[in-house]
Design a protein around this motif. Structure first.
Motif, mmCIF file in Angstrom:
data_model
loop_
_atom_site.group_PDB
_atom_site.id
_atom_site.type_symbol
_atom_site.label_atom_id
_atom_site.label_comp_id
_atom_site.label_asym_id
_atom_site.label_seq_id
_atom_site.Cartn_x
_atom_site.Cartn_y
_atom_site.Cartn_z
ATOM 1 N N SER A 142 -15.325 -9.164 -0.529
ATOM 2 C CA SER A 142 -14.191 -9.504 0.341
ATOM 3 C C SER A 142 -13.421 -10.711 -0.188
ATOM 4 C CB SER A 142 -14.699 -9.774 1.765
ATOM 5 O OG SER A 142 -13.642 -10.155 2.603
ATOM 6 N N ARG A 143 -14.123 -11.709 -0.684
ATOM 7 C CA ARG A 143 -13.448 -12.913 -1.177
ATOM 8 C C ARG A 143 -12.553 -12.592 -2.373
ATOM 9 N NH1 ARG A 143 -16.050 -18.448 -2.049
ATOM 10 N NH2 ARG A 143 -13.808 -18.865 -1.952
ATOM 11 N N LEU A 144 -13.025 -11.736 -3.252
ATOM 12 C CA LEU A 144 -12.209 -11.355 -4.406
ATOM 13 C C LEU A 144 -11.016 -10.510 -3.965
ATOM 14 C CD1 LEU A 144 -11.833 -11.361 -7.474
ATOM 15 C CD2 LEU A 144 -13.204 -9.265 -7.557
ATOM 16 N N ASP A 145 -11.234 -9.628 -2.995
ATOM 17 C CA ASP A 145 -10.128 -8.797 -2.493
ATOM 18 C C ASP A 145 -8.974 -9.667 -1.989
ATOM 19 O OD1 ASP A 145 -11.442 -6.452 -3.051
ATOM 20 O OD2 ASP A 145 -12.246 -6.185 -1.027
ATOM 21 N N PHE A 146 -9.287 -10.666 -1.176
ATOM 22 C CA PHE A 146 -8.223 -11.505 -0.617
ATOM 23 C C PHE A 146 -7.652 -12.468 -1.656
ATOM 24 C CE2 PHE A 146 -9.939 -10.157 3.525
ATOM 25 C CZ PHE A 146 -8.748 -9.831 4.146
ATOM 26 N N TYR A 147 -8.452 -12.873 -2.612
ATOM 27 C CA TYR A 147 -7.940 -13.687 -3.723
ATOM 28 C C TYR A 147 -6.862 -12.901 -4.477
ATOM 29 C CZ TYR A 147 -8.024 -16.212 -8.225
ATOM 30 O OH TYR A 147 -7.689 -16.889 -9.365
ATOM 31 N N ASN A 148 -7.167 -11.633 -4.774
ATOM 32 C CA ASN A 148 -6.198 -10.801 -5.488
ATOM 33 C C ASN A 148 -4.965 -10.525 -4.637
ATOM 34 O OD1 ASN A 148 -7.804 -10.652 -7.751
ATOM 35 N ND2 ASN A 148 -8.790 -8.739 -7.133
ATOM 36 N N LEU A 149 -5.156 -10.410 -3.329
ATOM 37 C CA LEU A 149 -4.018 -10.210 -2.443
ATOM 38 C C LEU A 149 -3.053 -11.390 -2.523
ATOM 39 C CD1 LEU A 149 -2.565 -8.687 -0.129
ATOM 40 C CD2 LEU A 149 -3.991 -10.001 1.460
ATOM 41 N N LYS A 150 -3.578 -12.594 -2.468
ATOM 42 C CA LYS A 150 -2.708 -13.775 -2.547
ATOM 43 C C LYS A 150 -1.942 -13.804 -3.865
ATOM 44 C CE LYS A 150 -5.658 -16.644 0.408
ATOM 45 N NZ LYS A 150 -6.538 -17.837 0.484
#
Length: 617
Positions: free
Chosen positions: A423-431
């Protein structure tokens, strides 16, 4: 036998009938004044009923012990307050042992039997609830019940007993309330360590058990066995109900095979663990493979399970590990490795242990890597199927690790998914993707979209929409230029499916589009097509690879037509040659992606290509 009305009432309200023991004070006894059963066990069953959604009623309460007659006539679900030497008709499974004591060399056991008409969920729920009580809790409750029983049978104290007696009674009342509060908090703490579905410990419970039980002197006698199940194939063939049936059966097999000193646990993903004491590794391995074979046989009889879908890992706790989390990680990684290698079981040690250590170190480096922005965004372009014009790009991660160099997603994404860190990587990539779209908007580029991957588990989270909205509000760009690709990599339960549907509806209301990745090959693709509103289908690379065959082309043709009839854009990934391009054009596929048109490019190089396209236009 029960009447039809009683059976219907029980089904609708989970009414549970109990055959009580009228003469087992203070555990359970018949009180003629109230004409009901009183004592420790009735109180426990009532509390259980309130917390777990049942209604418990003692059937035909009276002075006579009617437990055997009620069992024979199948009038009750539970037979209560039984000793170790009692047996009853029409019971199923082993009794639930509430507690055991030893006095003057004699063992005393109090247990509850389940009849063969009891609801299937009752055993699991009651077992999980009773697990929250320790031997000390039972002792305290018995003493408390004895004191209350004597107080109720005694005359009322005279009013002139004096202030001293009143103060003593008040102090005793405060002490009783304090003990009850402590006991309630203790039950809550224990419940935190129990998996409510299986009645076993959860992963936190196993960690605490390892920390409490294992020490430097005895660690060489203990092994942690991890059973991993990849049930996507099973769900695709038989659905979620078959998965739940298998998980219950697997837990039952382990309970039956386990020794008295073994500790069982279940993870949130449905995998199972056993902390087992044994003299040598060979014995543990034989025991592990025997239990695993029974699990495989259960599903193979229906033709549902491939032999590689269930595997086990063994971690000897004598491997100088003092960290329970590390022990679980090593055992889990060995189970994953066994499944990849299509073998039944793998033992952590030697080369395999070195691999696990590397994986664990990589996981430990992950948070620091995000903070230091070691993860870089690359884009692989999408092109219009007819004009070959660049129309968008898929955001992909690359980890520029300070010691290991540039790592591709296959090196770290599966690990993050297994350890519930994706999840942390998913939202990092989203930003990063939103920032890139905002930057393009400032350059007057308003027709380039970005697809950003999210794991199914992340997307099904309760806080997903709120977190997503908070990120989105920080950036300014046309919302339809952001597409979320939901990946196939993880299973989710029925409750998470409902949450994901709600999340999809809310995300689309924000103007953001939704697309399912690897469509047509995963176990839930057609379920997704029926259940979830989508804006596009991204066809799996395997479909493109197989389109040269008659069957492959028929399947691909049907999927493209279906997507278009449902008003969706159809994208094809993995396009590598002109023959595939021509065939996809003939099928009227809308957008293409693959090495034929573009390799993944770092963000700055991708920007240069995009701006170059705008200038040429």
């Amino acid at each position: 036998m029960r009447t039809a009305d009683e059976m219907a009432g029980m089904q609708n309200t989970q009414l549970i009938y109990v055959a009580g023991n009228p003469d087992n004070y203070p555990l359970e006894y018949y009180d003629p004044q109230t004409q009901s059963y009183q004592g420790v066990i009735p109180a426990l069953l009532q509390q259980f009923a309130q917390e777990r959604g049942y209604t418990v009623a003692y059937y035909q309460p009276g002075r006579e012990d009617s437990r055997e007659a009620l069992a024979q006539s199948r009038q009750v679900d539970l037979i209560s307050s039984c000793s170790a030497d009692e047996q009853f008709s029409n019971t199923q499974g082993e009794p639930l042992v509430l507690f055991q004591t030893q006095a003057e060399g004699n063992n005393t056991t109090c247990q509850i039997f389940f009849t063969d008409i009891a609801p299937a969920s009752l055993r699991t729920d009651l077992q999980a609830y009773a697990a929250g009580y320790t031997q000390a809790d039972w002792t305290e409750m018995l003493l408390e019940a004895s004191v209350q029983g004597r107080e109720e049978a005694s005359p009322v104290l005279p009013a002139m007993a004096g202030a001293g007696v009143a103060l003593c009674l008040l102090a005793a009342l405060f002490a009783l309330l304090w003990r009850r509060s402590c006991r309630r908090l203790k039950r809550m703490e224990i419940a935190r360590l129990i998996d409510p579905d299986a009645g076993l410990q959860n992963e936190n419970g196993m960690k605490e058990t390892i920390a409490r039980r294992i020490n430097r002197q005895n660690r060489v006698l203990y092994y942690l066995v991890y059973y991993h199940f990849e049930l996507g194939h099973l769900e695709r063939l038989s659905g979620q109900e078959k998965i739940r049936e298998f998980q219950c059966r697997a837990a039952e097999i382990l309970r039956r095979c386990a020794g008295v000193s073994d500790v069982l646990a279940r993870t949130t993903g449905g995998d199972l663990m056993v902390l087992r004491q044994a003299e040598n590794l060979a014995g543990v391995r034989g025991w592990t493979e025997t239990a695993l074979q029974q699990m495989r046989d259960f599903l193979r009889t229906g033709g549902d399970l491939r032999s590689s879908d269930a595997a086990a890992g063994i971690y000897p706790l004598g491997e100088d590990s003092h960290d329970p989390g590390a022990a679980i990680f090593h055992a889990r990684q060995c189970a994953f490795a066994a499944r990849r290698d299509r073998i039944a079981c793998k033992v952590c040690g030697g080369e395999q242990c070195r691999v696990c250590q590397e994986e664990r170190q990589l996981l430990a480096d992950f948070d620091r890597g995000l903070e230091r922005e070691e993860f870089q965004l690359c884009f692989q372009f999408f092109v219009d199927a007819n004009t070959y014009t660049i129309v968008g790009g898929e955001a992909l991660s690359r980890w520029n690790h300070p010691r290991k160099g540039l790592l591709h997603p296959g090196r770290f994404v599966p690990l993050l998914e297994q350890e519930d860190r994706i999840s942390r990587l998913d939202f990092y990539n989203l930003k990063k993707s939103c920032a890139f779209l905002e930057h393009l908007a400032q350059k007057q580029v308003q027709d380039f979209f970005i697809s950003c991957n999210f794991s199914r588990k992340t997307f099904a989270g309760r806080q997903f929409v709120e977190t997503f909205r908070n990120v989105l509000e920080q950036y300014h760009f046309v919302r339809k230029l952001l597409i979320l690709e939901i990946t196939e990599s993880e299973q989710i339960c029925a409750e998470e499916e409902m949450q994901m549907l709600r999340n999809i509806v809310e995300i689309r209301a924000l103007g953001v589009r939704i697309m399912f990745d690897d469509f047509g090959m995963g176990f839930s693709s057609f379920h997704d097509l029926q259940e979830y509103p989508m804006d596009g289908l991204k066809l799996d690379k395997c479909l493109v690879d197989n389109m040269g065959t008659d069957r492959g082309r028929i399947i691909l043709t049907g999927l493209v037509r279906t997507g278009h009839e449902m008003g969706m854009t159809v994208l094809a990934e993995g396009v590598e040659n002109d023959q595939q391009v021509k065939a996809l054009q003939q099928l009227h596929c809308d957008v293409l992606q693959g090495f034929r048109f573009s390799v993944p490019l770092p963000a700055d190089e991708a920007e240069h290509k995009i701006l170059e396209r705008v200038q040429l236009a």
